[in-house]
Design a protein around this motif. Structure first.
Motif, PDB file in Angstrom:
ATOM      1  N   LYS A  88       0.837  -1.207   0.000  1.00 30.41           N
ATOM      2  CA  LYS A  88       0.000   0.000   0.000  1.00 30.41           C
ATOM      3  C   LYS A  88       0.872   1.259   0.000  1.00 30.41           C
ATOM      4  N   GLY A  89       0.720   2.090  -1.034  1.00 28.75           N
ATOM      5  CA  GLY A  89       1.459   3.355  -1.107  1.00 28.75           C
ATOM      6  C   GLY A  89       2.965   3.174  -1.135  1.00 28.75           C
ATOM      7  N   SER A  90       3.441   2.101  -1.725  1.00 29.60           N
ATOM      8  CA  SER A  90       4.864   1.798  -1.601  1.00 29.60           C
ATOM      9  C   SER A  90       5.226   0.694  -2.582  1.00 29.60           C
ATOM     10  N   HIS A  91       6.425   0.710  -3.070  1.00 32.29           N
ATOM     11  CA  HIS A  91       6.888  -0.495  -3.759  1.00 32.29           C
ATOM     12  C   HIS A  91       8.399  -0.633  -3.641  1.00 32.29           C
ATOM     13  N   SER A  92       8.865  -1.859  -3.792  1.00 30.93           N
ATOM     14  CA  SER A  92      10.309  -2.095  -3.708  1.00 30.93           C
ATOM     15  C   SER A  92      10.757  -2.830  -4.970  1.00 30.93           C
ATOM     16  N   VAL A  93      12.051  -2.744  -5.232  1.00 34.70           N
ATOM     17  CA  VAL A  93      12.636  -3.401  -6.408  1.00 34.70           C
ATOM     18  C   VAL A  93      13.899  -4.085  -5.928  1.00 34.70           C
ATOM     19  N   PHE A  94      14.145  -5.279  -6.351  1.00 36.72           N
ATOM     20  CA  PHE A  94      15.478  -5.812  -6.083  1.00 36.72           C
ATOM     21  C   PHE A  94      15.888  -6.842  -7.120  1.00 36.72           C
ATOM     22  N   TYR A  95      17.204  -6.947  -7.285  1.00 41.22           N
ATOM     23  CA  TYR A  95      17.777  -7.871  -8.258  1.00 41.22           C
ATOM     24  C   TYR A  95      19.238  -8.090  -7.902  1.00 41.22           C
ATOM     25  N   GLU A  96      19.763  -9.185  -8.441  1.00 41.25           N
ATOM     26  CA  GLU A  96      21.142  -9.542  -8.104  1.00 41.25           C
ATOM     27  C   GLU A  96      22.120  -8.909  -9.084  1.00 41.25           C
ATOM     28  N   LEU A  97      23.301  -8.551  -8.558  1.00 43.14           N
ATOM     29  CA  LEU A  97      24.381  -8.010  -9.385  1.00 43.14           C
ATOM     30  C   LEU A  97      25.539  -8.999  -9.406  1.00 43.14           C
ATOM     31  N   HIS A  98      26.375  -8.859 -10.414  1.00 43.38           N
ATOM     32  CA  HIS A  98      27.594  -9.675 -10.496  1.00 43.38           C
ATOM     33  C   HIS A  98      28.405  -9.511  -9.201  1.00 43.38           C
ATOM     34  N   GLY A  99      29.065 -10.579  -8.767  1.00 43.08           N
ATOM     35  CA  GLY A  99      29.914 -10.478  -7.574  1.00 43.08           C
ATOM     36  C   GLY A  99      29.146 -10.712  -6.289  1.00 43.08           C
ATOM     37  N   LYS A 100      28.038 -11.467  -6.366  1.00 44.08           N
ATOM     38  CA  LYS A 100      27.259 -11.807  -5.176  1.00 44.08           C
ATOM     39  C   LYS A 100      26.809 -10.563  -4.415  1.00 44.08           C
ATOM     40  N   ARG A 101      26.139  -9.692  -5.123  1.00 42.61           N
ATOM     41  CA  ARG A 101      25.578  -8.495  -4.482  1.00 42.61           C
ATOM     42  C   ARG A 101      24.101  -8.411  -4.853  1.00 42.61           C
ATOM     43  N   ILE A 102      23.289  -7.978  -3.892  1.00 39.75           N
ATOM     44  CA  ILE A 102      21.858  -7.807  -4.174  1.00 39.75           C
ATOM     45  C   ILE A 102      21.522  -6.329  -4.012  1.00 39.75           C
ATOM     46  N   ASN A 103      21.003  -5.757  -5.086  1.00 42.09           N
ATOM     47  CA  ASN A 103      20.652  -4.332  -5.109  1.00 42.09           C
ATOM     48  C   ASN A 103      19.174  -4.183  -4.766  1.00 42.09           C
ATOM     49  N   TRP A 104      18.839  -3.273  -3.839  1.00 39.87           N
ATOM     50  CA  TRP A 104      17.410  -3.061  -3.551  1.00 39.87           C
ATOM     51  C   TRP A 104      17.085  -1.580  -3.414  1.00 39.87           C
ATOM     52  N   LEU A 105      15.839  -1.273  -3.730  1.00 38.30           N
ATOM     53  CA  LEU A 105      15.303   0.088  -3.538  1.00 38.30           C
ATOM     54  C   LEU A 105      13.919  -0.058  -2.942  1.00 38.30           C
ATOM     55  N   TRP A 106      13.549   0.896  -2.091  1.00 38.83           N
ATOM     56  CA  TRP A 106      12.212   0.875  -1.506  1.00 38.83           C
ATOM     57  C   TRP A 106      11.658   2.302  -1.540  1.00 38.83           C
ATOM     58  N   TYR A 107      10.597   2.468  -2.330  1.00 38.02           N
ATOM     59  CA  TYR A 107      10.025   3.812  -2.541  1.00 38.02           C
ATOM     60  C   TYR A 107       8.958   4.093  -1.483  1.00 38.02           C
TER      61      TYR A 107
ATOM     62  N   GLY B  26       0.553   4.044  -6.043  1.00 38.69           N
ATOM     63  CA  GLY B  26      -0.867   4.137  -5.719  1.00 38.69           C
ATOM     64  C   GLY B  26      -1.452   5.530  -5.803  1.00 38.69           C
ATOM     65  N   PHE B  27      -0.756   6.492  -6.428  1.00 35.92           N
ATOM     66  CA  PHE B  27      -1.251   7.869  -6.478  1.00 35.92           C
ATOM     67  C   PHE B  27      -2.439   8.052  -7.428  1.00 35.92           C
ATOM     68  N   LEU B  28      -2.621   7.097  -8.348  1.00 31.91           N
ATOM     69  CA  LEU B  28      -3.637   7.307  -9.387  1.00 31.91           C
ATOM     70  C   LEU B  28      -5.020   6.818  -8.960  1.00 31.91           C
ATOM     71  N   PHE B  29      -5.152   6.425  -7.703  1.00 31.63           N
ATOM     72  CA  PHE B  29      -6.405   5.795  -7.282  1.00 31.63           C
ATOM     73  C   PHE B  29      -7.074   6.595  -6.173  1.00 31.63           C
ATOM     74  N   ASP B  30      -8.334   6.290  -5.978  1.00 27.47           N
ATOM     75  CA  ASP B  30      -9.106   6.989  -4.970  1.00 27.47           C
ATOM     76  C   ASP B  30      -9.645   5.955  -3.977  1.00 27.47           C
ATOM     77  N   PRO B  31      -9.326   6.009  -2.693  1.00 27.28           N
ATOM     78  CA  PRO B  31      -8.450   6.992  -2.065  1.00 27.28           C
ATOM     79  C   PRO B  31      -6.989   6.783  -2.489  1.00 27.28           C
ATOM     80  N   PRO B  32      -6.157   7.833  -2.363  1.00 26.16           N
ATOM     81  CA  PRO B  32      -4.760   7.723  -2.800  1.00 26.16           C
ATOM     82  C   PRO B  32      -4.012   6.615  -2.039  1.00 26.16           C
ATOM     83  N   HIS B  33      -2.947   6.191  -2.567  1.00 27.40           N
ATOM     84  CA  HIS B  33      -2.061   5.141  -2.009  1.00 27.40           C
ATOM     85  C   HIS B  33      -2.725   3.765  -2.028  1.00 27.40           C
ATOM     86  N   SER B  34      -3.773   3.599  -2.829  1.00 24.42           N
ATOM     87  CA  SER B  34      -4.500   2.341  -2.667  1.00 24.42           C
ATOM     88  C   SER B  34      -4.735   1.625  -3.993  1.00 24.42           C
TER      89      SER B  34
END
Ligand SMILES: Cc1cc2nc3c(=O)[nH]c(=O)nc-3n(C[C@H](O)[C@H](O)[C@H](O)COP(=O)(O)OP(=O)(O)OC[C@H]3O[C@@H](n4cnc5c(N)ncnc54)[C@H](O)[C@@H]3O)c2cc1C
Length: 407
Positions: A217-236, A373-381
Motif C-alpha cells: 500500500k502506497g509503496s513499492h520495492s525493487v530488487f535484483y542480483e548483481l555480479h559479484g554476489k551483491r543484491i541491489n534493492w530500492l524501496w520507494y 498508488g497515487f492514481l487511485f481513490d483513495p490515494p495510495h490504494s
C-alpha cells in the motif's frame, strides 16, 4: 573538430566512445570529481544499450561484469497477512544488471588515457558570435586556477542539475515526485549470511535473472542480483519533500531513521525481504525528481545529452539507457553527416532523441504514480488484489514507449 564534453559520468564517457567511433580525433571530457570513484548501486541495461556498448568493443567486458535480467516480475504483498500475488510477469525481458561503478570503470578504462580530465569543473561557457565555436571556463581542483578551453562542439553531459541546460532554459525547476527511495547493496561475497541468502532465494527463486518488484500500500520495492554476489534493492516511500541542499539528491540519514525504516520494513514486506533490507549496511535515501521534457536539445554547437537533457524518475530503468542511446545516436549522426555538416548532424540527433526520451520520461513518471498508488481513490490504494489483467499489464517495463527500439 575538437569536442569538449562536460561531465565524465555515463553520458559523458559514452559520448567520448561514440565520438571516437565516429572518427573524431580530439575529444576531451571535463569532470569535476577529482578521481574515478567507486560509487552508486545497481542499474538495468536494455538490449539496445548493450548493442551500443558492443559497437564500442565493450561486449565481452559487459558480459563479464553483469548478470542477465531475463524476467520482469511484479507482485503484490498484503502487509498484514504477508500474502503475495504475482500480478504480471514478462519472461522475455532481455536486459542485463550492472553495478554503476563497474559500468563506469568499463567505459573509462577503454578510452584513450588522456581523454578524461578529473578535477576540472566547468564554471561558465560562451559561444562565439557566429555560433560555430565554444569556450569553457574551467576551475581546476588541484591548483584552484581557472583556465579557458576552446572547442568546436560542446556536449553537455553534466547531469540533472546541468549548468549548461540552466543557461538555455533558466526557469525550469525540478519536480519532486512525492516519494523518496531507500536503497542499498547487500554484499554476500564473503558468505557471512548464508541462511539469509538461502531463505531469500527460496522465496524469490529467480533471483540472479529477475527484476523483482513488490508492491504494497502506497509503496513499492525493487530488487535484483548483481555480479559479484551483491543484491541491489530500492524501496520507494511516499512522503513530503525533505529539506534538501541545493543540487543534492541524497538525503542524510541517521541511526534513528534507519531503525524506523527497519521497523517499517518488517511491517510492510515478507520476512525474507525485510531481512535483506535490515542486513544491508549503510542504506541511503535518494530524493526523487524529474523535469518536464524540453522542446530542444541543441543550441548552435552546444548539445545536451543524458540527464542534462532529460532527467527522469527511476521506474522505467531509463536514465543510463537513455544516456548511452543519446551517445550512440549522436555518434551515428556525426558519422553520417561528417564534421562539415555538424549542424545537420545535431538537428538529426535532436529529431531522433527528443520524441523518444520525452515519452520515456512521461511513461516512467506514470509507472511511479501507478506503483505508488497515487492514481487511485483513495490515494495510495492500488487495488492490488482485485486488479484486472489490463491494469497488471501496465506494470511491465515492456510497455515503455520505444522499449524494443529507441528510434
Ligand atoms: C557517482 C554517481 C553514482 C551513481 N549511481 C547510480 C546508480 O547506482 N544507479 C543509477 O541508476 N544511477 C546512478 N547514477 C546516476 C546515473 O549515472 C545517471 O542517472 C544516468 O546514467 C545519466 O548519466 P549522466 O552522465 O547524464 O548524469 P550523471 O550520472 O549525473 O553525471 C553527471 C556528471 O557531470 C559531472 N558534472 C556536473 N557538473 C559539472 C561541471 N560543471 N563541470 C564538470 N563536471 C560536471 C558530475 O560530477 C557527474 O559526474 C549515479 C551518478 C553518479 C554521478
Amino acid at each position: 573538430m575538437k569536442v569538449v564534453v562536460v561531465g565524465g559520468s555515463m553520458a559523458g564517457l559514452a559520448c567520448a566512445h561514440a565520438l571516437f567511433s565516429a572518427g573524431c580525433k580530439q575529444v576531451i571530457v571535463l569532470e569535476k570529481a577529482r578521481t574515478l570513484k567507486s560509487a552508486g548501486a545497481g542499474l538495468a541495461l536494455d538490449s539496445q544499450t548493450c548493442q551500443a556498448l558492443a559497437e564500442w568493443q565493450l561486449h565481452q567486458q559487459l558480459m563479464d561484469s553483469t548478470l542477465p535480467l531475463t524476467i520482469d516480475q511484479n507482485q503484490a504483498t498484503e502487509s498484514k497477512s504477508k500474502a503475495t500475488r504475482v500480478l504480471a510477469r514478462d519472461e522475455n525481458f532481455n536486459c542485463r544488471a550492472a553495478h554503476w561503478s563497474d559500468l563506469h570503470k568499463l567505459l573509462y578504462d577503454k578510452l584513450p588515457r588522456d581523454t578524461v580530465h578529473w578535477g576540472h569543473e566547468v564554471v561558465s561557457f560562451r559561444q562565439s558570435g557566429d555560433g560555430l565555436g565554444v569556450t569553457v571556463e574551467v576551475k581546476m581542483a588541484q591548483t584552484d586556477q581557472t583556465i579557458e578551453i576552446d572547442g568546436d562542439l560542446l556536449v553537455a553531459a553534466d547531469g540533472s542539475m546541468s549548468l549548461i541546460r540552466k543557461h538555455f532554459v533558466p526557469h525550469q525547476h525540478r519536480r519532486y515526485l512525492g516519494y523518496c527511495a531507500w536503497r542499498g547493496v547487500f554484499d554476500y561475497s564473503k558468505n557471512d549470511s548464508p541462511e539469509m541468502v538461502a531463505s531469500i532465494k527460496k522465496v524469490y527463486p529467480d533471483l540472479g535473472k529477475c527484476l523483482y518488484f513488490d508492491l504494497a500500500k502506497g509503496s513499492h520495492s525493487v530488487f535484483y542480483e548483481l555480479h559479484g554476489k551483491r543484491i541491489n534493492w530500492l524501496w520507494y516511500v511516499n512522503q513530503p519533500e525533505p529539506h534538501m541542499q541545493m543540487n543534492s539528491l541524497t538525503a542524510k540519514v541517521d541511526k534513528i531513521a534507519i531503525e524506523k525504516m527497519h521497523e517499517e520494513a518488517s511491517e510492510t514486506w515478507v520476512p525474507e525481504l525485510s531481512a535483506l533490507i535490515k542486513a544491508t549496511p549503510e542504506p541511503f535515501i535518494n530524493v526523487l525528481y524529474d523535469r518536464e521534457p524540453l522542446k530542444q536539445f541543441v543550441w548552435g554547437h552546444v548539445v545536451l545529452v543524458g540527464d542534462a537533457a532529460h532527467p527522469t524518475s527511476p521506474h522505467g530503468v531509463r536514465s543510463t539507457n537513455m544516456s548511452i542511446m543519446d551517445a550512440s545516436v549522436l555518434g551515428q549522426s556525426i558519422a553520417k553527416w561528417g564534421f562539415d555538416k555538424i549542424s545537420t548532424a545535431l538537428a538529426e540527433y535532436e529529431s531522433i532523441r527528443l520524441p523518444v526520451t520525452s515519452q520515456q520520461v512521461l511513461y516512467s513518471r506514470h509507472l511511479g504514480l501507478l506503483k505508488q498508488g497515487f492514481l487511485f481513490d483513495p490515494p495510495h490504494s492500488f487495488p492490488w488484489f482485485e486488479a484486472d489483467a489490463d491494469l497488471c499489464e501496465q506494470l511491465l517495463q515492456r510497455n515503455m514507449p520505444f522499449f524494443k527500439s529507441h528510434s
